[in-house]
Scaffold this motif. Structure first.
Motif, PDB file in Angstrom:
ATOM      1  N   GLY A   3      33.363  35.081  51.696  1.00 50.30           N
ATOM      2  CA  GLY A   3      34.394  34.689  52.652  1.00 50.30           C
ATOM      3  C   GLY A   3      35.033  33.341  52.417  1.00 50.30           C
ATOM      4  O   GLY A   3      36.235  33.164  52.631  1.00 50.30           O
ATOM      5  N   ASP A   4      34.262  32.352  51.954  1.00 51.20           N
ATOM      6  CA  ASP A   4      34.806  31.006  51.752  1.00 51.20           C
ATOM      7  C   ASP A   4      35.348  30.781  50.351  1.00 51.20           C
ATOM      8  O   ASP A   4      35.834  29.682  50.051  1.00 51.20           O
ATOM      9  N   ASP A   5      35.256  31.765  49.485  1.00 54.12           N
ATOM     10  CA  ASP A   5      35.817  31.627  48.139  1.00 54.12           C
ATOM     11  C   ASP A   5      37.336  31.450  48.216  1.00 54.12           C
ATOM     12  O   ASP A   5      38.014  32.131  48.988  1.00 54.12           O
ATOM     13  N   GLU A   6      37.847  30.554  47.389  1.00 54.28           N
ATOM     14  CA  GLU A   6      39.296  30.403  47.282  1.00 54.28           C
ATOM     15  C   GLU A   6      39.813  31.367  46.220  1.00 54.28           C
ATOM     16  O   GLU A   6      39.172  31.577  45.191  1.00 54.28           O
ATOM     17  N   LEU A   7      40.982  31.924  46.496  1.00 55.07           N
ATOM     18  CA  LEU A   7      41.553  32.848  45.528  1.00 55.07           C
ATOM     19  C   LEU A   7      43.060  32.769  45.556  1.00 55.07           C
ATOM     20  O   LEU A   7      43.663  32.244  46.496  1.00 55.07           O
ATOM     21  N   PHE A   8      43.650  33.306  44.496  1.00 52.72           N
ATOM     22  CA  PHE A   8      45.069  33.611  44.490  1.00 52.72           C
ATOM     23  C   PHE A   8      45.214  35.105  44.741  1.00 52.72           C
ATOM     24  O   PHE A   8      44.627  35.923  44.018  1.00 52.72           O
ATOM     25  N   LEU A   9      45.963  35.444  45.781  1.00 52.32           N
ATOM     26  CA  LEU A   9      46.322  36.839  46.024  1.00 52.32           C
ATOM     27  C   LEU A   9      47.674  37.047  45.365  1.00 52.32           C
ATOM     28  O   LEU A   9      48.689  36.484  45.792  1.00 52.32           O
ATOM     29  N   VAL A  10      47.678  37.838  44.292  1.00 54.14           N
ATOM     30  CA  VAL A  10      48.865  37.985  43.442  1.00 54.14           C
ATOM     31  C   VAL A  10      49.381  39.418  43.536  1.00 54.14           C
ATOM     32  O   VAL A  10      48.598  40.366  43.469  1.00 54.14           O
ATOM     33  N   THR A  11      50.693  39.552  43.687  1.00 50.26           N
ATOM     34  CA  THR A  11      51.308  40.872  43.755  1.00 50.26           C
ATOM     35  C   THR A  11      52.491  40.957  42.814  1.00 50.26           C
ATOM     36  O   THR A  11      53.369  40.084  42.830  1.00 50.26           O
ATOM     37  N   ASN A  12      52.523  41.992  41.988  1.00 45.29           N
ATOM     38  CA  ASN A  12      53.680  42.274  41.145  1.00 45.29           C
ATOM     39  C   ASN A  12      54.545  43.312  41.831  1.00 45.29           C
ATOM     40  O   ASN A  12      54.095  44.419  42.127  1.00 45.29           O
TER      41      ASN A  12
END
Length: 219
Positions: free
Chosen positions: A67-76
């Motif tokens: 839950g606390d992980d940082e991420l990039f949510l990427v959409t093409n």
């Protein structure tokens, strides 16, 4: 740090387009829904098959994201060149991001269409949002990615050239997940031990044809 800066540093050879598995040595391709079929004998949607696939993808996701992980949510988003209002049919961020204040930080870049078919007719717009796992409606977003070829809800929206592709890029753990549709997903990472643990734990979901390549990369 922006998404491109992160990728250039952590995964310098990777482009966030389908078939990540072939772009990076430390990668695992999972085949989903083995021994089941999308349709019943009567030609109806097989809900049991999709329940199995949901469970597999949720299990893999929870193995590599917290839950606390940082991420990039990427959409093409794939669209006709010159198409107006590019975000009009894209439901990923408004619908699946809980914290709407984050949407002011949504980034977008336009690239050439990454596939050979009718290459000059379309373009790709790549959206990225840095957030935390807990900021996303993970269960619904996973289902929407799996539903690409079927009349099931939720859906991601998109334009006729192709269904949007969604990538989960975990900045905290340096690992990424791509669900290409109900048939499979791909995991890439930097930590060989972590990837080896994932592979050993879920080896039964890896097609025999892929095991040799994966096992060589994990040696």
């Amino acid at each position: 740090m922006k998404m491109k800066e992160y990728l250039n540093k952590a995964f310098p050879e990777v482009e966030l387009i389908p078939s990540l598995y072939y772009q990076w040595d430390l990668s695992i391709h999972f085949t989903l829904g083995q021994n089941s079929y999308q349709l019943t004998d009567k030609g109806e949607t097989n809900i049991g098959y999709f329940a199995k696939v949901y469970n597999q993808v949720h299990t893999i996701f929870n193995e590599v994201f917290e839950g606390d992980d940082e991420l990039f949510l990427v959409t093409n988003l794939y669209k006709y060149i010159g198409e107006k209002q590019p975000t009009r049919k894209l439901n990923v961020y408004n619908r699946y991001v809980k914290n709407k204040r984050l949407l002011t930080h949504l980034q977008v870049e336009t690239y050439p269409y990454p596939f050979e078919i009718e290459e000059g007719k379309y373009e790709m717009q790549q959206f990225s949002l840095r957030c935390k796992v807990r900021d996303i409606k993970v269960n619904s977003l996973i289902k929407a990615a799996i539903h690409e070829d079927f009349p099931l809800k939720p859906k991601l929206g998109g334009y006729p050239p192709g269904y949007p592709d969604v990538f989960f890029v975990n900045v905290t753990k340096n690992v990424m997940l791509f669900i290409y549709d109900d048939r499979g997903c791909e995991v890439l990472g930097l930590d060989k031990q972590q990837m080896n643990n994932i592979y050993k734990k879920y080896r039964k979901w890896v097609d025999e044809l892929d095991r040799g390549k994966i096992e060589r990369s994990l040696q």
